[in-house]
Design an enzyme around this catalytic site. Structure first.
Site, mmCIF file in Angstrom:
data_model
loop_
_atom_site.group_PDB
_atom_site.id
_atom_site.type_symbol
_atom_site.label_atom_id
_atom_site.label_comp_id
_atom_site.label_asym_id
_atom_site.label_seq_id
_atom_site.Cartn_x
_atom_site.Cartn_y
_atom_site.Cartn_z
ATOM 1 C CB CYS A 1 -0.950 0.000 1.191
ATOM 2 S SG CYS A 1 -1.915 -1.505 1.288
ATOM 3 C CG HIS B 1 -3.004 3.121 2.419
ATOM 4 N ND1 HIS B 1 -3.700 2.775 1.284
ATOM 5 C CD2 HIS B 1 -3.002 2.017 3.223
ATOM 6 C CE1 HIS B 1 -4.087 1.523 1.388
ATOM 7 N NE2 HIS B 1 -3.676 1.045 2.550
ATOM 8 C CG ASN C 1 -6.704 -0.867 1.972
ATOM 9 O OD1 ASN C 1 -6.090 -0.569 0.947
ATOM 10 N ND2 ASN C 1 -6.090 -1.257 3.072
HETATM 11 N N1 COA Z 1 -17.685 -8.226 11.314
HETATM 12 C C1 COA Z 1 -18.051 -8.446 12.595
HETATM 13 N N2 COA Z 1 -17.154 -8.720 13.552
HETATM 14 C C2 COA Z 1 -15.870 -8.796 13.209
HETATM 15 C C3 COA Z 1 -15.419 -8.573 11.897
HETATM 16 C C4 COA Z 1 -16.400 -8.293 10.939
HETATM 17 N N3 COA Z 1 -16.075 -8.069 9.641
HETATM 18 N N4 COA Z 1 -14.080 -8.702 11.856
HETATM 19 C C5 COA Z 1 -13.680 -8.978 13.095
HETATM 20 N N5 COA Z 1 -14.766 -9.039 13.913
HETATM 21 C C6 COA Z 1 -14.797 -9.336 15.327
HETATM 22 C C7 COA Z 1 -13.644 -10.194 15.767
HETATM 23 O O1 COA Z 1 -13.911 -11.567 15.544
HETATM 24 C C8 COA Z 1 -13.560 -9.852 17.235
HETATM 25 O O2 COA Z 1 -14.546 -10.600 17.916
HETATM 26 P P1 COA Z 1 -14.225 -11.238 19.385
HETATM 27 O O3 COA Z 1 -13.931 -10.041 20.256
HETATM 28 O O4 COA Z 1 -15.471 -11.953 19.707
HETATM 29 O O5 COA Z 1 -13.042 -12.104 19.166
HETATM 30 C C9 COA Z 1 -13.959 -8.386 17.267
HETATM 31 O O6 COA Z 1 -14.664 -8.125 16.056
HETATM 32 C C10 COA Z 1 -12.809 -7.435 17.388
HETATM 33 O O7 COA Z 1 -11.797 -7.858 16.476
HETATM 34 P P2 COA Z 1 -10.561 -6.974 16.136
HETATM 35 O O8 COA Z 1 -9.733 -7.649 15.087
HETATM 36 O O9 COA Z 1 -9.881 -6.594 17.441
HETATM 37 O O10 COA Z 1 -11.290 -5.709 15.511
HETATM 38 P P3 COA Z 1 -10.693 -4.318 15.199
HETATM 39 O O11 COA Z 1 -11.457 -3.279 15.890
HETATM 40 O O12 COA Z 1 -9.192 -4.310 15.330
HETATM 41 O O13 COA Z 1 -11.025 -4.169 13.651
HETATM 42 C C11 COA Z 1 -9.922 -4.361 11.559
HETATM 43 C C12 COA Z 1 -10.514 -5.117 12.716
HETATM 44 C C13 COA Z 1 -9.377 -5.374 10.560
HETATM 45 C C14 COA Z 1 -11.012 -3.546 10.913
HETATM 46 C C15 COA Z 1 -8.800 -3.438 12.079
HETATM 47 O O14 COA Z 1 -7.921 -4.187 12.878
HETATM 48 C C16 COA Z 1 -8.021 -2.796 11.019
HETATM 49 O O15 COA Z 1 -8.541 -2.003 10.245
HETATM 50 N N6 COA Z 1 -6.695 -3.032 10.985
HETATM 51 C C17 COA Z 1 -5.824 -2.400 10.041
HETATM 52 C C18 COA Z 1 -6.048 -3.049 8.736
HETATM 53 C C19 COA Z 1 -5.346 -2.347 7.679
HETATM 54 O O16 COA Z 1 -5.327 -1.163 7.642
HETATM 55 N N7 COA Z 1 -4.767 -3.123 6.787
HETATM 56 C C20 COA Z 1 -4.193 -2.668 5.622
HETATM 57 C C21 COA Z 1 -2.963 -1.951 5.873
HETATM 58 S S1 COA Z 1 -2.397 -1.517 4.328
#
Ligand code: COA
Length: 388
Positions: A126, A267, A297
């Site tokens: 990215c 980004h 994204n």
């Molecule tokens: N829908 C519903 N629930 C979801 C979910 C979805 N699409 N994805 C994850 N969850 C759940 C998880 O299973 C977890 O449940 P649990 O507490 O029962 O285990 C809960 O939501 C929290 O998960 P978590 O991974 O801690 O969520 P988060 O707030 O960190 O959000 C992302 C997840 C992926 C959205 C976030 O981590 C993120 O955006 N990370 C950066 C990603 C990124 O930018 N990547 C590209 C870089 S170039």
């Protein structure tokens, strides 16, 4: 002798690399959060609240990485009087290339009819677009080339695991491009900061056949093969940690302060990452460009797409300082300060002649390709006959 950073040396060049054209291309089909929630265990509310995304575009069979990038490049050239034959370099930043080789850049160079151009793909996930603009700008500032097209193009939907709700909700497809040109007038790309930490390589990846991880298990039928995986929360922490320092460093190298910057174009990964970056830089969130609610994204395409939207929304004007900042797999991150030197679209006088010559050129390439294919088909038949 005291070690000077490359950027501080480069600033002594009297040639500047200006962005003189910009363009984008999106797939036709939009996929809403509701539509995703019909396939996997998620909801529109969760996706909106945790990411800021409402919908993303998904490429169909014809909308390949090269096709999207080609259209974005044509749209960028259409704002200029530059002919494809004048282009010296085509760089494509992508994580979803058409092939390992030939490069997607070579395909686009050919379809553009950019006969005098070198072409290569750049892999920095990215952050790739900022890396690629830096490569092109350096080549221009060194005097070795005059005109470059830099494209960020992705078909992320083809490498997603659609059962993995932690990733498939985030990504979308699209392409954006800029044309860079040498000029004596001060401005354009002023500074860049490129960084990598391969220690975080396992946080975010798309393994292919040659990956150690894949080879050490059964490769055929391995569900990880060619599919993206990510440790979302760790990537989130990494992104919020690096953006602030990297933007500050790009400003310092350009000789400006964060207060001078009209717009920061990050980004587009997650609205919460953008807000955290605004807090860490102590900048109003409105000074960060955000369009990820529409496209999700799009990896290396997200910054040029956001740049195009920002120009069209008149959020950038001639003389403004802007900063681009990317982060992602590698791990990689990159920032760049730019002094926008151009008038708004429509204020640039594009000559009819250049427009027509480009159109005829694209048409000729299309027919040349068809003719070549026919010729090969006929020749191969001839070889079969010789063998028998
Ligand atoms: N829908 C519903 N629930 C979801 C979910 C979805 N699409 N994805 C994850 N969850 C759940 C998880 O299973 C977890 O449940 P649990 O507490 O029962 O285990 C809960 O939501 C929290 O998960 P978590 O991974 O801690 O969520 P988060 O707030 O960190 O959000 C992302 C997840 C992926 C959205 C976030 O981590 C993120 O955006 N990370 C950066 C990603 C990124 O930018 N990547 C590209 C870089 S170039």
């Amino acid at each position: 002798m005291a070690r000077r950073k490359g950027n501080e040396i480069r600033q002594q060049s009297s040639i500047y690399a200006h962005i003189v054209g910009w363009g984008m291309q999106l797939p036709k089909k939009a996929l809403t959060n509701e539509a995703i929630a019909a396939i996997i265990d998620t909801s529109d509310e969760w996706i909106k609240a945790r990411t800021g995304i409402n919908e993303r575009r998904i490429a169909d069979e014809q909308e390949t990485t090269a096709w999207l990038g080609l259209q974005a490049a044509k749209n960028a050239l259409a704002l200029t009087n530059i002919l494809p034959g004048d282009v010296d370099l085509v760089i494509v930043a992508t994580s979803t290339p058409e092939n390992i080789f030939p490069s997607t850049a070579s395909l686009i160079q050919h379809w553009l009819g950019a006969k005098s151009a070198g072409a290569f793909d750049l892999s920095a996930a990215c952050s790739g677009f900022v890396y690629a603009v830096d490569m092109a700008a350096q080549a221009i500032r060194s005097g070795s080339i005059e005109i470059a097209i830099v494209i960020g193009t992705e078909t992320m939907s083809r490498v997603l695991d659609w059962q993995d709700r932690g990733t498939c909700i985030l990504f979308g497809d699209g392409a954006g491009a800029v044309v860079l040109q040498a000029a004596r007038e001060e401005g354009g790309v002023l500074s860049s900061v490129l960084r990598s930490d391969g220690g975080g390589a396992d946080l975010l990846a798309i393994p292919t056949l040659n990956s150690t991880e894949i080879r050490s298990t059964e490769s055929i039928g391995n569900p990880k093969l060619h599919k993206m995986y990510m440790h979302g929360s760790e990537v989130f922490r990494f992104a919020t940690r690096v953006i602030g320092d990297s933007v500050r460093e790009a400003c310092r190298l350009a000789g400006i302060t964060i207060d001078d910057v009209k717009l920061i174009i990050p980004h587009q990964a997650n609205e919460r990452i953008i807000q955290a970056a605004a807090r860490s830089l102590d900048v109003e969130p409105e000074r960060f460009m955000s369009n990820l609610s529409n496209y999700g994204n799009t990896s290396a395409a997200s910054i040029p797409l956001a740049l195009c939207d920002a120009v069209h929304e008149k959020r950038i004007n001639a003389g403004d300082y802007i900063v681009l900042v990317g982060f992602g797999g590698g791990l990689t991150w990159a920032s760049m300060a730019i002094r926008w030197s151009l008038p708004q679209p429509g204020e640039v006088q594009v000559s009819r002649m250049a427009e027509n010559r480009r159109r005829i050129g694209y048409w000729l390439v299309k027919w040349r390709v068809r003719f070549r294919r026919l010729w090969r088909f006929l020749t191969w038949r001839g070889d079969d006959d010789l063998d028998s």
